[in-house]
Design a protein around this motif. Sequence first.
Motif, PDB file in Angstrom:
ATOM      1  N   LEU A   1     -88.059 -15.675  32.867  1.00 24.51           N
ATOM      2  CA  LEU A   1     -88.160 -15.030  31.554  1.00 24.51           C
ATOM      3  C   LEU A   1     -89.255 -15.718  30.750  1.00 24.51           C
ATOM      4  O   LEU A   1     -89.606 -16.859  31.014  1.00 24.51           O
ATOM      5  CB  LEU A   1     -86.836 -15.126  30.804  1.00 24.51           C
ATOM      6  N   GLY A   2     -89.764 -15.012  29.766  1.00 27.40           N
ATOM      7  CA  GLY A   2     -90.703 -15.630  28.835  1.00 27.40           C
ATOM      8  C   GLY A   2     -92.166 -15.529  29.202  1.00 27.40           C
ATOM      9  O   GLY A   2     -93.011 -16.103  28.524  1.00 27.40           O
ATOM     10  N   GLU A   3     -92.482 -14.820  30.265  1.00 27.23           N
ATOM     11  CA  GLU A   3     -93.889 -14.615  30.606  1.00 27.23           C
ATOM     12  C   GLU A   3     -94.491 -13.629  29.603  1.00 27.23           C
ATOM     13  O   GLU A   3     -93.768 -12.931  28.899  1.00 27.23           O
ATOM     14  CB  GLU A   3     -94.012 -14.069  32.032  1.00 27.23           C
ATOM     15  N   PRO A   4     -95.825 -13.537  29.550  1.00 26.95           N
ATOM     16  CA  PRO A   4     -96.432 -12.526  28.678  1.00 26.95           C
ATOM     17  C   PRO A   4     -95.847 -11.141  28.987  1.00 26.95           C
ATOM     18  O   PRO A   4     -95.406 -10.876  30.108  1.00 26.95           O
ATOM     19  CB  PRO A   4     -97.916 -12.604  29.043  1.00 26.95           C
ATOM     20  N   LEU A   5     -95.861 -10.273  27.988  1.00 28.51           N
ATOM     21  CA  LEU A   5     -95.170  -8.995  28.070  1.00 28.51           C
ATOM     22  C   LEU A   5     -95.492  -8.203  29.340  1.00 28.51           C
ATOM     23  O   LEU A   5     -94.590  -7.649  29.978  1.00 28.51           O
ATOM     24  CB  LEU A   5     -95.495  -8.156  26.830  1.00 28.51           C
TER      25      LEU A   5
ATOM     26  N   LEU B   1     -93.460  -6.506  34.726  1.00 28.80           N
ATOM     27  CA  LEU B   1     -93.612  -6.525  36.175  1.00 28.80           C
ATOM     28  C   LEU B   1     -92.438  -7.260  36.833  1.00 28.80           C
ATOM     29  O   LEU B   1     -91.941  -6.845  37.885  1.00 28.80           O
ATOM     30  CB  LEU B   1     -94.929  -7.206  36.526  1.00 28.80           C
ATOM     31  N   ASN B   2     -91.964  -8.307  36.192  1.00 30.36           N
ATOM     32  CA  ASN B   2     -90.881  -9.128  36.740  1.00 30.36           C
ATOM     33  C   ASN B   2     -89.490  -8.542  36.493  1.00 30.36           C
ATOM     34  O   ASN B   2     -88.490  -9.235  36.656  1.00 30.36           O
ATOM     35  CB  ASN B   2     -90.970 -10.554  36.188  1.00 30.36           C
ATOM     36  N   THR B   3     -89.434  -7.256  36.120  1.00 31.90           N
ATOM     37  CA  THR B   3     -88.128  -6.602  36.052  1.00 31.90           C
ATOM     38  C   THR B   3     -87.657  -6.249  37.459  1.00 31.90           C
ATOM     39  O   THR B   3     -86.562  -5.740  37.641  1.00 31.90           O
ATOM     40  CB  THR B   3     -88.151  -5.335  35.163  1.00 31.90           C
TER      41      THR B   3
ATOM     42  N   ALA C   1     -90.782 -15.909  49.755  1.00 29.44           N
ATOM     43  CA  ALA C   1     -89.676 -14.989  49.477  1.00 29.44           C
ATOM     44  C   ALA C   1     -89.662 -14.499  48.028  1.00 29.44           C
ATOM     45  O   ALA C   1     -88.851 -13.658  47.673  1.00 29.44           O
ATOM     46  CB  ALA C   1     -88.343 -15.655  49.811  1.00 29.44           C
ATOM     47  N   CYS C   2     -90.551 -15.014  47.210  1.00 27.14           N
ATOM     48  CA  CYS C   2     -90.558 -14.670  45.786  1.00 27.14           C
ATOM     49  C   CYS C   2     -91.596 -13.585  45.522  1.00 27.14           C
ATOM     50  O   CYS C   2     -92.680 -13.596  46.099  1.00 27.14           O
ATOM     51  CB  CYS C   2     -90.871 -15.910  44.953  1.00 27.14           C
ATOM     52  N   ILE C   3     -91.263 -12.660  44.649  1.00 23.64           N
ATOM     53  CA  ILE C   3     -92.198 -11.586  44.305  1.00 23.64           C
ATOM     54  C   ILE C   3     -92.591 -11.624  42.823  1.00 23.64           C
ATOM     55  O   ILE C   3     -93.207 -10.700  42.328  1.00 23.64           O
ATOM     56  CB  ILE C   3     -91.623 -10.198  44.675  1.00 23.64           C
ATOM     57  N   LEU C   4     -92.232 -12.703  42.137  1.00 24.52           N
ATOM     58  CA  LEU C   4     -92.503 -12.800  40.702  1.00 24.52           C
ATOM     59  C   LEU C   4     -93.946 -13.213  40.433  1.00 24.52           C
ATOM     60  O   LEU C   4     -94.586 -13.862  41.254  1.00 24.52           O
ATOM     61  CB  LEU C   4     -91.544 -13.799  40.054  1.00 24.52           C
ATOM     62  N   HIS C   5     -94.427 -12.834  39.243  1.00 24.11           N
ATOM     63  CA  HIS C   5     -95.766 -13.185  38.793  1.00 24.11           C
ATOM     64  C   HIS C   5     -95.677 -13.980  37.495  1.00 24.11           C
ATOM     65  O   HIS C   5     -94.727 -13.833  36.728  1.00 24.11           O
ATOM     66  CB  HIS C   5     -96.599 -11.919  38.576  1.00 24.11           C
ATOM     67  N   PHE C   6     -96.678 -14.811  37.277  1.00 26.08           N
ATOM     68  CA  PHE C   6     -96.724 -15.626  36.066  1.00 26.08           C
ATOM     69  C   PHE C   6     -98.167 -15.752  35.608  1.00 26.08           C
ATOM     70  O   PHE C   6     -99.098 -15.475  36.367  1.00 26.08           O
ATOM     71  CB  PHE C   6     -96.102 -17.008  36.308  1.00 26.08           C
ATOM     72  N   PHE C   7     -98.318 -16.177  34.365  1.00 23.71           N
ATOM     73  CA  PHE C   7     -99.642 -16.440  33.824  1.00 23.71           C
ATOM     74  C   PHE C   7     -99.813 -17.951  33.804  1.00 23.71           C
ATOM     75  O   PHE C   7     -99.069 -18.664  33.131  1.00 23.71           O
ATOM     76  CB  PHE C   7     -99.796 -15.850  32.419  1.00 23.71           C
ATOM     77  N   ASP C   8    -100.770 -18.444  34.571  1.00 25.00           N
ATOM     78  CA  ASP C   8    -100.984 -19.883  34.730  1.00 25.00           C
ATOM     79  C   ASP C   8    -101.696 -20.436  33.498  1.00 25.00           C
ATOM     80  O   ASP C   8    -102.878 -20.186  33.286  1.00 25.00           O
ATOM     81  CB  ASP C   8    -101.806 -20.134  35.992  1.00 25.00           C
ATOM     82  N   THR C   9    -100.962 -21.172  32.703  1.00 22.30           N
ATOM     83  CA  THR C   9    -101.533 -21.776  31.501  1.00 22.30           C
ATOM     84  C   THR C   9    -101.855 -23.254  31.711  1.00 22.30           C
ATOM     85  O   THR C   9    -102.242 -23.932  30.761  1.00 22.30           O
ATOM     86  CB  THR C   9    -100.565 -21.636  30.303  1.00 22.30           C
TER      87      THR C   9
END
Length: 188
Positions: free
Chosen positions: A15-19, A24-26, A151-159
Amino acid sequence: MTERTADPRDPRPLLGEPLALDLLNTRWAGVPVNDLFTAPDGHAIWLSSAGLAGRCAADEAGLDALREAREALAAAVRELDAGRLPGPGELAGLDAVLRHGRVRREASAAGPVDRVEMDEPHRLAAWLAVDDFLGLLAQGPRRIKKCAHEACILHFFDTSQNGRRRWCRMAVCGNRAKAARHYEKAKG
């Protein structure tokens, strides 16, 4: 944008990634893939976690618009995952969502104000997510990353300062990868 506090009912692992990435991470890893938008209250939960519950109704039309935006974002991010910028087809998908709104600047006593105007109000959350994605691209497309755990399909914004973050969450995916490496070393 909007003040965001995760809804305590939100079951997603990140949770808490940019909108844009939060939308996408739903969908997250599982068999079958978990999808917040198939849960009865999933749309309302996402709007709440995204700080949009007061601005967007959790109705079927809004959910359809979000699913359309999520597919457009997923197509664009697949290109980024492959080391390419989104091509004409992916950009057309993003533009199809953006066509339903615009930003109008106004002067106010407190300074300039950006007002989002929508041709169909139920499309606001979807439009905001795709608009956010454009902002992330402007900051650096290489910072939009898929978690390195297979095994993970999540995305994040690398800060991170050096842009070398690999895991959506070090405490979960990073530790799993370390444990797997340790197990292989100990085994052989």
